[in-house]
Design an enzyme around this catalytic site. Structure first.
Site, PDB file in Angstrom:
ATOM      1  N   CYS A   1      -1.412   0.680   7.379  1.00 47.20           N
ATOM      2  CA  CYS A   1      -2.846   0.371   7.516  1.00 47.20           C
ATOM      3  C   CYS A   1      -3.257  -0.859   6.709  1.00 47.20           C
ATOM      4  CB  CYS A   1      -3.698   1.570   7.096  1.00 47.20           C
ATOM      5  SG  CYS A   1      -3.463   3.042   8.119  1.00 47.20           S
ATOM      6  N   ARG A   2      -3.343  -0.710   5.378  1.00 49.34           N
ATOM      7  CA  ARG A   2      -3.917  -1.781   4.568  1.00 49.34           C
ATOM      8  C   ARG A   2      -2.989  -2.972   4.362  1.00 49.34           C
ATOM      9  NH1 ARG A   2      -5.199   2.072  -0.264  1.00 49.34           N
ATOM     10  NH2 ARG A   2      -3.322   2.985   0.665  1.00 49.34           N
ATOM     11  N   SER A   3      -1.738  -2.710   3.946  1.00 50.50           N
ATOM     12  CA  SER A   3      -0.876  -3.870   3.634  1.00 50.50           C
ATOM     13  C   SER A   3      -0.459  -4.658   4.871  1.00 50.50           C
ATOM     14  CB  SER A   3       0.325  -3.480   2.761  1.00 50.50           C
ATOM     15  OG  SER A   3       1.179  -2.563   3.391  1.00 50.50           O
TER      16      SER A   3
ATOM     17  N   CYS B   1       0.868  -1.186   0.000  1.00 51.67           N
ATOM     18  CA  CYS B   1       0.000   0.000   0.000  1.00 51.67           C
ATOM     19  C   CYS B   1       0.898   1.227   0.000  1.00 51.67           C
ATOM     20  CB  CYS B   1      -0.973  -0.023   1.175  1.00 51.67           C
ATOM     21  SG  CYS B   1      -0.198   0.009   2.810  1.00 51.67           S
TER      22      CYS B   1
ATOM     23  N   ASN C   1       2.313   1.387   4.359  1.00 52.51           N
ATOM     24  CA  ASN C   1       2.624   0.111   5.040  1.00 52.51           C
ATOM     25  C   ASN C   1       2.319   0.179   6.543  1.00 52.51           C
ATOM     26  OD1 ASN C   1       5.514  -2.091   5.560  1.00 52.51           O
ATOM     27  ND2 ASN C   1       3.414  -2.644   5.150  1.00 52.51           N
TER      28      ASN C   1
ATOM     29  N   ASP D   1      -8.272   3.574   0.983  1.00 47.66           N
ATOM     30  CA  ASP D   1      -7.345   4.076   2.002  1.00 47.66           C
ATOM     31  C   ASP D   1      -8.132   4.527   3.233  1.00 47.66           C
ATOM     32  OD1 ASP D   1      -5.488   5.448   3.511  1.00 47.66           O
ATOM     33  OD2 ASP D   1      -4.628   6.527   1.808  1.00 47.66           O
TER      34      ASP D   1
HETATM   35  P1  4NP Z   1      -1.831   2.737   4.109  1.00 50.07           P
HETATM   36  O1  4NP Z   1      -2.514   4.048   4.709  1.00 50.07           O
HETATM   37  O2  4NP Z   1      -1.281   3.091   2.749  1.00 50.07           O
HETATM   38  O3  4NP Z   1      -2.956   1.763   4.040  1.00 50.07           O
HETATM   39  O4  4NP Z   1      -0.746   2.322   5.087  1.00 50.07           O
HETATM   40  C1  4NP Z   1      -1.865   5.280   4.742  1.00 50.07           C
HETATM   41  C2  4NP Z   1      -0.959   5.541   5.734  1.00 50.07           C
HETATM   42  C3  4NP Z   1      -0.335   6.779   5.803  1.00 50.07           C
HETATM   43  C4  4NP Z   1      -0.659   7.743   4.870  1.00 50.07           C
HETATM   44  C5  4NP Z   1      -1.558   7.480   3.878  1.00 50.07           C
HETATM   45  C6  4NP Z   1      -2.173   6.232   3.807  1.00 50.07           C
HETATM   46  N1  4NP Z   1      -0.054   9.021   4.965  1.00 50.07           N
HETATM   47  O5  4NP Z   1      -0.418   9.886   4.169  1.00 50.07           O
HETATM   48  O6  4NP Z   1       0.811   9.212   5.816  1.00 50.07           O
END
Ligand code: 4NP
Length: 164
Positions: A19-21, A14, A17, A130
């Protein structure tokens, strides 16, 4: 027949790294262990961005996962590396932005490894949305989608990579 079985390596990707992945990593690891395939199927996760390198998964992701029996607390964020494209067999993006970024980074001979995780789920979602700036239940949707895709991905690997 006694031969050393080739491993199947899966990388969940993602943006951050956190939340989703890592959720996909923890859920798929759980499925692998339930199937007794932990010596054969290996899962890891990484982000296309470097903003959260070294961090644990987001507290909201950890809490939501824990309620369903998955532990994400041992995971730490890392960024996708050039070596990942050679090392992993399935490189699975959570959304179209992640897939586009991976495609830019990935050498042509390995591009067939890049897919959306949700390609494996039979539903109306093409991406795992997201949840970072989403409301509380955004993390429940992530888990629902990731669980569905993980079940289907395991069946796909059993059929296509492990002789049924
Ligand atoms: P992820 O979520 O891609 O599922 O880990 C996010 C985590 C952090 C951010 C965006 C999405 N950020 O903008 O910091």
């Amino acid at each position: 027949m006694g031969g050393k079985k080739k491993k199947v390596r899966v990388l969940m990707v993602c943006l951050g790294n956190i939340c989703r992945s890592p959720t996909a990593h923890g859920v798929f690891q759980h499925r692998i262990e339930s199937a007794g395939l932990e010596e054969i199927i290996k899962v890891d996760s990484a982000g296309t961005g470097d903003y959260h390198v070294g961090e644990k998964p987001d507290k909201r992701a950890r809490t939501a996962a824990k309620r369903r029996g998955y532990s994400l607390g041992g995971l730490r964020a890392r960024q996708v590396q050039a070596e990942d494209f050679e090392r992993f067999d399935y490189i699975l993006a959570m959304d179209d932005n992640n897939l586009r970024d991976l495609t830019t980074l990935c050498p042509k001979p390995f591009r067939h490894k890049l897919k959306l995780l949700m390609d494996f789920a039979d539903n109306n979602y093409s991406a795992v949305p997201d949840p970072y700036y989403g409301k509380g239940d955004a993390f429940e949707l992530v888990l629902n989608l990731v669980e569905e895709a993980s079940n289907a991905l395991l069946e796909h690997i059993k059929t296509h990579d492990l002789n049924g």
